[in-house]
Design a protein around this motif. Structure first.
Motif, PDB file in Angstrom:
ATOM      1  N   ARG A  91       0.930  -1.305  -0.035  1.00 10.79           N
ATOM      2  CA  ARG A  91      -0.008  -0.084   0.024  1.00 10.79           C
ATOM      3  C   ARG A  91       0.968   1.206   0.127  1.00 10.79           C
ATOM      4  NH1 ARG A  91      -2.938  -3.243   3.586  1.00 10.79           N
ATOM      5  NH2 ARG A  91      -2.144  -1.927   5.618  1.00 10.79           N
ATOM      6  N   ARG A  92       2.051   0.973   0.796  1.00 10.19           N
ATOM      7  CA  ARG A  92       2.958   2.275   0.969  1.00 10.19           C
ATOM      8  C   ARG A  92       3.432   2.522  -0.580  1.00 10.19           C
ATOM      9  NH1 ARG A  92       2.691   6.737   3.679  1.00 10.19           N
ATOM     10  NH2 ARG A  92       4.381   7.561   4.454  1.00 10.19           N
ATOM     11  N   ARG A  93       3.698   1.545  -1.071  1.00 13.04           N
ATOM     12  CA  ARG A  93       4.333   1.543  -2.558  1.00 13.04           C
ATOM     13  C   ARG A  93       3.247   2.229  -3.655  1.00 13.04           C
ATOM     14  NH1 ARG A  93       8.513  -3.115  -4.435  1.00 13.04           N
ATOM     15  NH2 ARG A  93       9.288  -3.726  -2.242  1.00 13.04           N
ATOM     16  N   LEU A  94       2.170   1.651  -3.543  1.00 13.34           N
ATOM     17  CA  LEU A  94       1.162   2.225  -4.387  1.00 13.34           C
ATOM     18  C   LEU A  94       0.904   3.772  -4.109  1.00 13.34           C
ATOM     19  CD1 LEU A  94      -1.098   1.839  -6.265  1.00 13.34           C
ATOM     20  CD2 LEU A  94      -2.658   1.083  -4.624  1.00 13.34           C
ATOM     21  N   ALA A  95       0.959   4.155  -2.781  1.00 15.51           N
ATOM     22  CA  ALA A  95       0.829   5.680  -2.524  1.00 15.51           C
ATOM     23  C   ALA A  95       2.097   6.474  -3.051  1.00 15.51           C
ATOM     24  CB  ALA A  95       0.868   5.874  -1.055  1.00 15.51           C
ATOM     25  N   ILE A  96       3.241   5.947  -3.219  1.00 13.86           N
ATOM     26  CA  ILE A  96       4.341   6.529  -3.648  1.00 13.86           C
ATOM     27  C   ILE A  96       4.209   6.465  -5.237  1.00 13.86           C
ATOM     28  CG2 ILE A  96       6.993   6.290  -3.873  1.00 13.86           C
ATOM     29  CD1 ILE A  96       6.970   5.048  -1.095  1.00 13.86           C
ATOM     30  N   ALA A  97       3.567   5.587  -5.730  1.00 11.81           N
ATOM     31  CA  ALA A  97       3.486   5.638  -7.126  1.00 11.81           C
ATOM     32  C   ALA A  97       2.796   7.004  -7.694  1.00 11.81           C
ATOM     33  CB  ALA A  97       2.556   4.561  -7.626  1.00 11.81           C
ATOM     34  N   ARG A  98       2.067   7.748  -6.941  1.00 15.81           N
ATOM     35  CA  ARG A  98       1.482   8.937  -7.298  1.00 15.81           C
ATOM     36  C   ARG A  98       2.558  10.126  -7.586  1.00 15.81           C
ATOM     37  NH1 ARG A  98      -1.563   8.279  -2.288  1.00 15.81           N
ATOM     38  NH2 ARG A  98      -3.465   7.358  -2.629  1.00 15.81           N
ATOM     39  N   LEU A  99       3.791   9.929  -7.040  1.00 16.36           N
ATOM     40  CA  LEU A  99       4.881  10.857  -7.094  1.00 16.36           C
ATOM     41  C   LEU A  99       5.361  10.791  -8.648  1.00 16.36           C
ATOM     42  CD1 LEU A  99       6.822  10.335  -3.927  1.00 16.36           C
ATOM     43  CD2 LEU A  99       5.047  11.940  -4.359  1.00 16.36           C
TER      44      LEU A  99
END
Length: 224
Positions: free
Chosen positions: A138-146
């Motif tokens: 989930r953290r990786r998915l959130a970072i994908a927004r960057l």
């Protein structure tokens, strides 16, 4: 690629309070293109609060924040990404659908979402709903927004929390690439830091009890 060669963040005598206690005061700093600043300090020292002030989500008790950059751009309009403790992942939508939503919301091609998931090691998890992802995924998915929407300023609150060694390495690479392109990163951290980063220890800007008509105590925050 981002155009951040003229981007500058400046703060002057920032202070933040919680209840009747100052978290920090006298924080004055200047960050330019390509710089990474790590916010350090014990839990409750105000790292997250400072990030929220820089993001425009929390008002400071005192002091000012100024962004400068593109000609004619107002400070409150300065493009930035804020990643807080919450990953903001929808439990019933797949990782792929959420990435596609972000890409379309920002006016990007669908392929940008696909590439961002691949870069964050989530290509094989694209069809998994949010509730089926681990905390690190989930953290990786959130970072994908960057990656989906390039912005010159990143404000990151413990971005490597819950990540394994591979995930941490990916974040280190992203921050290094962002700096190389002229981007600015301010990141709240515990544990090992990032290459070339400067440090602001909020313990050096610790506050004290509020006094009627103002506040006292706490030396100005310094960063190295």
């Amino acid at each position: 690629m981002i155009d951040a060669s003229s981007r500058v963040i400046e703060t002057h005598d920032l202070a933040a309070s919680r209840g009747l206690r100052l978290l920090f005061n006298g924080v004055t700093l200047r960050l330019g293109a390509g710089e990474v600043l790590e916010l350090r300090g014990a839990n409750g020292s105000g790292k997250s609060t400072l990030l929220r002030i820089l993001a425009g989500l929390t008002r400071p008790f005192a002091g000012t924040v100024h962004y400068s950059g593109a000609p004619g751009e107002k400070g409150e309009e300065a493009p930035r990404h804020y990643l807080g403790h919450s990953d903001a992942i929808k439990p019933n939508e797949t990782a792929g659908d959420q990435a596609l939503f972000w890409a379309r919301f920002f006016g990007r091609d669908d392929e940008v979402a696909v590439q961002a998931l691949d870069r964050m090691g989530l290509a094989s998890r694209a069809g998994v709903p949010g509730r089926g992802l681990s905390a690190g995924q989930r953290r990786r998915l959130a970072i994908a927004r960057l990656l989906i929407e390039p912005r010159p300023v990143w404000l990151l609150d413990e971005p490597v929390a819950a990540l394994d060694a591979q995930g941490r390495t990916r974040v280190e690479e992203l921050i290094a690439e962002h700096a190389a392109e002229g981007g600015i990163t301010v990141v709240a951290m515990h544990g090992p830091g990032f290459a070339g980063a400067r440090t602001l220890d909020l313990a050096e800007a610790a506050g004290c009890a509020l006094a009627p008509g103002g506040f006292k105590g706490g030396d100005a925050g310094e960063f190295s």
